[in-house]
Design a protein around this motif. Structure first.
Motif, PDB file in Angstrom:
ATOM      1  N   THR A 209      32.344  41.596  44.064  1.00 56.99           N
ATOM      2  CA  THR A 209      33.001  40.384  44.171  1.00 56.99           C
ATOM      3  C   THR A 209      32.741  40.143  42.666  1.00 56.99           C
ATOM      4  O   THR A 209      33.384  39.390  42.261  1.00 56.99           O
ATOM      5  CB  THR A 209      33.523  39.442  45.122  1.00 56.99           C
ATOM      6  N   ARG A 330      42.204  39.701  41.127  1.00 58.16           N
ATOM      7  CA  ARG A 330      42.820  37.706  40.454  1.00 58.16           C
ATOM      8  C   ARG A 330      41.857  37.076  40.844  1.00 58.16           C
ATOM      9  O   ARG A 330      41.453  37.366  41.882  1.00 58.16           O
ATOM     10  CB  ARG A 330      44.344  37.442  40.604  1.00 58.16           C
ATOM     11  N   LYS A 331      41.958  35.861  40.821  1.00 56.85           N
ATOM     12  CA  LYS A 331      41.146  34.311  41.109  1.00 56.85           C
ATOM     13  C   LYS A 331      41.957  34.036  42.230  1.00 56.85           C
ATOM     14  O   LYS A 331      40.705  33.645  42.825  1.00 56.85           O
ATOM     15  CB  LYS A 331      41.395  32.787  40.229  1.00 56.85           C
ATOM     16  N   ASP A 332      43.005  34.885  42.918  1.00 56.98           N
ATOM     17  CA  ASP A 332      43.643  34.168  44.404  1.00 56.98           C
ATOM     18  C   ASP A 332      43.789  35.182  45.177  1.00 56.98           C
ATOM     19  O   ASP A 332      44.090  35.408  46.106  1.00 56.98           O
ATOM     20  CB  ASP A 332      45.070  33.599  44.003  1.00 56.98           C
ATOM     21  N   ASN A 333      43.423  36.574  44.333  1.00 55.51           N
ATOM     22  CA  ASN A 333      42.954  37.554  45.007  1.00 55.51           C
ATOM     23  C   ASN A 333      42.096  38.568  45.433  1.00 55.51           C
ATOM     24  O   ASN A 333      41.720  39.218  44.272  1.00 55.51           O
ATOM     25  CB  ASN A 333      44.506  38.588  44.820  1.00 55.51           C
ATOM     26  N   PRO A 588      43.721  33.255  52.677  1.00 56.10           N
ATOM     27  CA  PRO A 588      44.061  33.051  50.992  1.00 56.10           C
ATOM     28  C   PRO A 588      42.924  32.706  50.598  1.00 56.10           C
ATOM     29  O   PRO A 588      42.181  32.362  50.142  1.00 56.10           O
ATOM     30  CB  PRO A 588      44.758  32.255  51.241  1.00 56.10           C
ATOM     31  N   GLU A 589      41.872  31.273  51.666  1.00 57.37           N
ATOM     32  CA  GLU A 589      40.303  30.528  50.696  1.00 57.37           C
ATOM     33  C   GLU A 589      39.845  31.935  50.803  1.00 57.37           C
ATOM     34  O   GLU A 589      38.243  31.589  50.225  1.00 57.37           O
ATOM     35  CB  GLU A 589      39.980  29.145  52.309  1.00 57.37           C
ATOM     36  N   SER A 591      39.388  34.300  49.613  1.00 58.40           N
ATOM     37  CA  SER A 591      39.168  35.510  49.140  1.00 58.40           C
ATOM     38  C   SER A 591      39.694  34.746  48.027  1.00 58.40           C
ATOM     39  O   SER A 591      40.213  35.413  46.902  1.00 58.40           O
ATOM     40  CB  SER A 591      40.581  36.628  49.361  1.00 58.40           C
ATOM     41  N   SER A 592      39.404  33.602  47.796  1.00 54.37           N
ATOM     42  CA  SER A 592      39.617  32.849  46.743  1.00 54.37           C
ATOM     43  C   SER A 592      38.701  32.741  45.474  1.00 54.37           C
ATOM     44  O   SER A 592      37.561  32.703  45.698  1.00 54.37           O
ATOM     45  CB  SER A 592      39.830  31.332  47.214  1.00 54.37           C
ATOM     46  N   ASP A 593      38.518  31.892  44.693  1.00 54.80           N
ATOM     47  CA  ASP A 593      37.622  31.897  42.875  1.00 54.80           C
ATOM     48  C   ASP A 593      36.667  31.152  44.053  1.00 54.80           C
ATOM     49  O   ASP A 593      35.221  31.036  43.685  1.00 54.80           O
ATOM     50  CB  ASP A 593      38.572  32.127  41.827  1.00 54.80           C
ATOM     51  N   LYS A 594      37.173  30.164  44.565  1.00 58.59           N
ATOM     52  CA  LYS A 594      36.689  28.849  44.947  1.00 58.59           C
ATOM     53  C   LYS A 594      35.503  28.980  45.767  1.00 58.59           C
ATOM     54  O   LYS A 594      34.204  28.769  45.509  1.00 58.59           O
ATOM     55  CB  LYS A 594      37.309  27.004  44.941  1.00 58.59           C
ATOM     56  N   TRP A 596      34.494  32.101  46.335  1.00 55.47           N
ATOM     57  CA  TRP A 596      33.725  32.700  46.532  1.00 55.47           C
ATOM     58  C   TRP A 596      32.550  32.393  45.575  1.00 55.47           C
ATOM     59  O   TRP A 596      31.255  33.044  45.060  1.00 55.47           O
ATOM     60  CB  TRP A 596      34.050  34.220  44.952  1.00 55.47           C
TER      61      TRP A 596
END
Length: 609
Positions: A209, A330-333, A588-589, A591-594, A596
């Motif tokens: 990641t 993606r940032k959300d995936n 969703p949270e 696997s989120s950019d924030k 990680w």
């Protein structure tokens, strides 16, 4: 455009000729697994319109273009000088099977003078821009990573079209690479095309990641279209990048986000396919055609080898080698923070609607995991399997989960692997702590705790270090290691634990309820657990590493595990369904950019380095 190069044995990669060609009297049939051109996959997924063979040869009298077992054409060659030939295949006339070619040797030319190289060239009705980010996660495996990076430098300097569209991100979970002079030299030669990213030891999930985040951050700078995930301890030919580049450049619009999986070959038996197409269902990983021998041309002609689509719905690619579109990454995936094991499964299942294909030659060699004890990995296997079930098989009942957990506990107990049995229970407990705990746990410290526990409770060491009481076992292990072969691995995979002959073993809990046998037997990691039947003591060993330890019946531990059976039932019946729902809501949270960035301790400034 070059679609795939001709590959030949290489002592640094694989020296098995049958994976590349087969000799047939004077003819060299270039029809090994790596040198076949698969037609159906190109027809279904790409805009390829024509195909030719570009040959550079000397010492051959003639060449035949072939489709499966059919001779399409034969051309005379000038055997006395090195010449280039452009030979067209009737691509439009065939929808299935494989193209290949055969060369007739000139007996008057020595093998030393003979030359053969070339590639399959293709044209397409439309071509899309492709730039590959190679994401390699490593943790103190310098032997592999250094040789692979040195090979990568040679590939980047080779000047092929594909090489000009490759950028490499090495995520260093061990924080050791930048201290090495050979790595500094590699980075200098790479001229910005290879980056080393120091990272916390957050397992493969966190390492890959971190590379994905770097690729997302550099997406516009390098015009990245795809990301290739690769393990650090694999062996591979970098023509896999040529093949990915050629395939993805011609892919149809409706398949622009298709996932390309990598075939896993065994490093110990290099012609054997360990994993081809794989899928997940009912708590288990399922493998199509495991142990398939790719050295035989007849096997490589099998329909399943070249079919464009799989009949299975829950397919996923292993992260030893696979390729995702940046439209997917993606940032959300992003993946889930599960450290190791089943990270590739959960990510692949989440994106399975994009489709998946395997290409011959997009392959790596890796040591087989079926010749060792799971050890600390048992914890991650169980915990992460429950997360996968919660997300992708929500219909599973608490009773089905309980049956699975009790089955895992029993399998470990009847083979005296108490540490692994306890880790099954610990994995269940930690799953029930929910997604909030998973997001905030110190993953590195937890891993050290798990591994330390196994090291104390299941102390494997070289079998030669066993004391004199086990001299007979030492001899058995030495003999078993010398005669160990693939058949023994395959026999375990094919065993049926519930056959009639094992009924008494099942009823008696593998002999725990019967008088004990004083004989100390040697039990390999590849042996059936029922080999421990009635024996008070056994020597457990790994048939390739030679590591071993003494284990046996311990009725005090059995009493403790009766309590664990009951506690696990209480956890599952009381918490599983609620915890599974929490994981689905938090996915969703997770696997989120924030999440990680916080998990990895990254700032915006650090991400841009």
């Amino acid at each position: 455009m070059r679609l795939q190069s001709l590959m030949m044995p290489d002592s640094a990669i694989c020296s098995e000729p049958s994976l590349y060609y087969h000799k047939n009297d004077q003819w060299v049939d270039v029809n090994g697994y790596f040198n076949l051109f698969e037609i159906e996959k190109r027809k279904v997924y790409t805009e390829l319109t024509s195909l030719s063979l570009q040959l550079y040869v000397k010492g051959y009298q003639s060449v035949r273009l072939m489709h499966d077992k059919e001779v399409l054409s034969e051309s005379i060659l000038d055997s006395e000088s090195l010449k280039e030939y452009d030979l067209e295949y009737p691509y439009a006339s065939y929808d299935h099977g494989v193209f290949w070619f055969s060369l007739k040797e000139d007996p008057g030319v020595s093998d030393e003078e003979r030359t053969l190289s070339g590639w399959f060239e293709g044209n397409a009705s439309s071509v899309r821009p492709v730039n590959l980010a190679v994401d390699i996660c490593t943790f103190k495996r310098e032997k592999y990573i250094i040789q692979n990076l040195q090979r990568m430098i040679r590939f980047l300097e080779a000047g092929t079209e594909a090489a000009g569209h490759v950028y490499v991100f090495v995520v260093d979970n061990g924080n050791t690479l930048l201290e090495r002079d050979d790595v500094k030299s590699i980075l200098q030669s790479a001229e910005g095309r290879i980056s080393i990213l120091p990272n916390a030891n957050v397992g493969g999930a966190g390492g890959f990641t971190r590379g994905m985040l770097a690729a997302i951050d550099q997406k516009e700078t390098f015009h990245l279209s795809h990301i290739v995930l690769m393990d650090d301890d694999t062996v591979y030919d970098l023509d896999l990048l040529v093949r990915l580049y050629g395939f993805l450049s011609m892919v149809k619009d409706e398949w622009k986000d298709i996932i390309v999986g990598g075939t896993l070959l065994r490093e110990d038996y290099p012609t054997i396919m360990q994993v081809g197409m794989q899928w997940y269902q009912d708590f288990q990983i399922h493998l199509d055609h495991q142990f398939y021998d790719l050295s035989k041309f007849e096997n490589c002609l099998a329909e399943f080898m070249h079919a464009a689509k799989s009949s299975h719905k829950m397919t996923y690619p292993g992260w030893w080698c696979c390729c995702y579109s940046m439209g997917v990454v993606r940032k959300d995936n992003l993946p889930l923070p599960v450290f190791i094991h089943q990270d590739d499964i959960s990510y692949g299942l989440r994106n399975t609607d994009k489709g998946m294909v395997l290409l011959n030659g997009v392959s790596v060699w890796h040591n087989g995991a079926d010749v060792t004890f799971a050890g600390s990995n048992r914890y991650y296997d169980l915990r992460n399997m429950l997360i996968t079930e919660a997300l992708f098989e929500p219909e599973k009942s608490s009773f089905q989960v309980l049956t699975r957990i009790w089955g895992s506990l029993t399998s470990m107990l009847i083979s005296y692997r108490y540490a692994e049995a306890f880790l099954v229970y610990q994995g269940l407990k930690d799953f029930c702590r929910g997604p909030e705990w998973l997001m905030h746990v110190d993953a590195e410290r937890l891993n050290q705790k798990v591994r330390g526990f196994v090291g104390k409770q299941f102390p494997l060491r070289p079998y030669q270090e066993l004391d004199e009481t086990y001299e007979a076992n030492k001899g058995e292990i030495a003999e078993a290691m010398e005669s160990f072969n693939l058949d023994k691995i395959m026999r375990k995979k094919a065993s049926r634990p519930f056959r009639f002959g094992n009924l008494i073993k099942l009823i008696s809990f593998n002999g725990w309820l019967l008088p004990g046998d004083q004989k100390v037997v040697s039990v390999a990691a590849t042996d059936d657990a029922f080999k421990c039947f009635r024996h008070k003591k056994v020597v457990l060993y790994e048939p390739t590493s030679g590591k071993a330890c003494v284990a046996g019946k311990d009725y005090r531990k059995m009493v403790m595990f009766i309590g664990i059976y009951l506690k696990s039932a209480g956890l599952i019946l009381g918490k599983y369904r609620k915890t599974a729902k929490r994981f689905r809501e938090a996915a969703p949270e997770l696997s989120s950019d924030k999440m990680w960035r916080q998990y990895l301790g990254l700032t915006e400034k650090e991400m841009k380095k």
